[in-house]
Scaffold this active site. Sequence first.
Site, PDB file in Angstrom:
ATOM      1  N   ARG A  87      56.522  15.683 -33.274  1.00  0.00           N
ATOM      2  CA  ARG A  87      57.091  15.206 -34.577  1.00  0.00           C
ATOM      3  C   ARG A  87      58.435  14.541 -33.981  1.00  0.00           C
ATOM      4  NH1 ARG A  87      58.283  19.579 -37.838  1.00  0.00           N
ATOM      5  NH2 ARG A  87      60.427  19.295 -37.215  1.00  0.00           N
ATOM      6  N   GLU A 140      65.874  14.672 -32.566  1.00  0.00           N
ATOM      7  CA  GLU A 140      65.139  15.242 -31.495  1.00  0.00           C
ATOM      8  C   GLU A 140      63.655  14.911 -31.705  1.00  0.00           C
ATOM      9  OE1 GLU A 140      64.473  19.489 -31.149  1.00  0.00           O
ATOM     10  OE2 GLU A 140      63.975  19.577 -33.425  1.00  0.00           O
ATOM     11  N   ASN A 159      60.042  16.701 -31.185  1.00  0.00           N
ATOM     12  CA  ASN A 159      59.458  18.345 -30.899  1.00  0.00           C
ATOM     13  C   ASN A 159      57.959  18.114 -30.437  1.00  0.00           C
ATOM     14  OD1 ASN A 159      61.375  19.953 -32.899  1.00  0.00           O
ATOM     15  ND2 ASN A 159      60.791  18.321 -33.780  1.00  0.00           N
ATOM     16  N   SER A 161      55.884  21.770 -36.764  1.00  0.00           N
ATOM     17  CA  SER A 161      55.172  22.397 -38.089  1.00  0.00           C
ATOM     18  C   SER A 161      55.326  21.548 -39.446  1.00  0.00           C
ATOM     19  CB  SER A 161      55.809  23.864 -38.023  1.00  0.00           C
ATOM     20  OG  SER A 161      57.103  24.143 -38.258  1.00  0.00           O
ATOM     21  N   LYS A 199      66.013  19.376 -24.895  1.00  0.00           N
ATOM     22  CA  LYS A 199      67.142  18.628 -25.008  1.00  0.00           C
ATOM     23  C   LYS A 199      67.681  17.937 -23.860  1.00  0.00           C
ATOM     24  CE  LYS A 199      67.469  20.817 -29.532  1.00  0.00           C
ATOM     25  NZ  LYS A 199      66.031  21.202 -29.663  1.00  0.00           N
ATOM     26  N   LYS A 247      74.480  21.309 -28.174  1.00  0.00           N
ATOM     27  CA  LYS A 247      72.944  21.678 -28.277  1.00  0.00           C
ATOM     28  C   LYS A 247      72.673  22.496 -26.915  1.00  0.00           C
ATOM     29  CE  LYS A 247      71.146  18.184 -31.312  1.00  0.00           C
ATOM     30  NZ  LYS A 247      69.991  17.643 -31.465  1.00  0.00           N
ATOM     31  N   GLU A 301      64.801  25.803 -29.224  1.00  0.00           N
ATOM     32  CA  GLU A 301      64.100  25.151 -30.150  1.00  0.00           C
ATOM     33  C   GLU A 301      64.125  25.970 -31.452  1.00  0.00           C
ATOM     34  OE1 GLU A 301      62.926  22.080 -29.839  1.00  0.00           O
ATOM     35  OE2 GLU A 301      63.459  22.051 -27.928  1.00  0.00           O
ATOM     36  N   GLY A 302      63.721  25.603 -32.565  1.00  0.00           N
ATOM     37  CA  GLY A 302      63.770  26.429 -33.789  1.00  0.00           C
ATOM     38  C   GLY A 302      64.705  26.392 -34.630  1.00  0.00           C
ATOM     39  N   ARG A 346      62.541  16.826 -44.846  1.00  0.00           N
ATOM     40  CA  ARG A 346      62.909  18.183 -45.160  1.00  0.00           C
ATOM     41  C   ARG A 346      64.523  17.898 -45.562  1.00  0.00           C
ATOM     42  NH1 ARG A 346      62.935  20.726 -39.485  1.00  0.00           N
ATOM     43  NH2 ARG A 346      63.148  18.758 -39.191  1.00  0.00           N
TER      44      ARG A 346
END
Length: 432
Positions: free
Chosen positions: A83, A102, A104, A109, A263, A322, A326-327, A408
């Site tokens: 994604r 970024e 993923n 998800s 990253k 950064k 992740e997450g 989102r």
Amino acid sequence: QVVNYAPFTLLPSAVPSALFEQAYAVQQDFNLLVDAISQNKEFLEHTLASTIKVDDFTAQLFRIHAQVLEEGLAQSVFLGINRSDYMFDCGVDGTPALKQIEINTIAASFGGLTSRTAAVHGQVLKVLGKSEEASRLLPNNPARGLALGIAKAWELYGSPSAVVMFLVEEVQRNIFDQRCIENELWNRNIRVIRKRFRDVFEKGSLDGARRLYMDSQEVAVVYYREGYVPKNYDQQNWEARLLLERSRAVKCPDIATQLAGTKKVQQELSRPGTLEMLLPGRREAVARIRATFAGLYSLDMGEEGDKIAAMAIADPERFVLKPQREGGGNNLYGEELKQVLEKIKDSPERTSYILMDKIKPQPTMNYLLRAHSPLRVSECISELGIFGVYVRQGKEMVMNEAAGHLLRTKATEHADGGVAAGVAVLDTPFLV
Ligand code: ADP
Ligand code: MG
């Protein structure tokens, strides 16, 4: 166990249609790019060399990657589900531009839940007497698109009695998102099992041809919804991961593709010539990809890194710092960015971070509906994600698709400190 509804915006959010189309149009290019990186041992090794010296997690992933290559790959079918996330940056003249946050490449998800949000927002608009607007919301079904990729990989694996294994978290917090994809597979008569690393450690095995078995059940595809942060692993889980990676099963993603999503790799892609090297003969794809890049800067030791660190300390509001994580919830902004960089600017620790231009979208007003949270209007910004799915058999790409989108939205109020993990909610784009 507690069941909560997933948080969502009351109203869909306006998204410029030209940028929405641009994001879809570049997705197949990104699929090719990620796949090319994953097959380029030298590029990964060279790019991650400084990171793995200081970041144990990336180093451990890299060790498995190297070990699997050393032994020789048993896997011949490759499945990527990624994604690519964007925000709409408002330039000096106020014209929004699509800028990638970024990509993923593991456990991306919300493809499941977001397959339902257009219906929710359509209903809200109808209740508000806006049925014409409701009819303009785009259909969106990434759950189906992702499942089609998994099904293709399962089919090419070529063992009709083998199952698809979802590798899931110890404590499951997003199970319904995964169930949407799972159900699409059952509907196609593909059996799905859900297991944790711990189960793989206890019950997983390989036969002489490195076919993967759980108990006595052969596994054709391993779909990771876990394994992307250090806290997912103890010694046993690392052993389980190694077993999976050594196997013939299609891993979604294989460990090289997970590394392609770091990253550090993202930052190196922005160097002149790198995209051309990775995608030879694809000038238009390279141009489409590059147009989405924000400024990205290496903090490797040396003169270049020294200059970048000094530039960020002098103007911290312009950047995001950064780490290789992740997450969500890991990035540093503003004063905190400055303090951390001042502390580590002369030590190799700084190479465990990259620096990125801060993207500044135009805020809008919306209501964020989340369990146990008061209902009030908030100033919000949105992040658009496009799901990519591809399947490669040996050297041949047999599927390369954009499989749907995710919007989102989060309140800006926490922003200039970190936009912490968990503040975003599901949304639906309303194209303008
Ligand atoms: P993670 O892997 O933790 O999801 P991201 O790169 O997606 O890392 O960053 C997490 C969040 O931080 C994003 O969802 C976005 O809200 C914010 N963010 C990241 N990069 C930028 C940027 N360059 N400008 C503005 N916000 C950013
Ligand atoms: Mg992210």
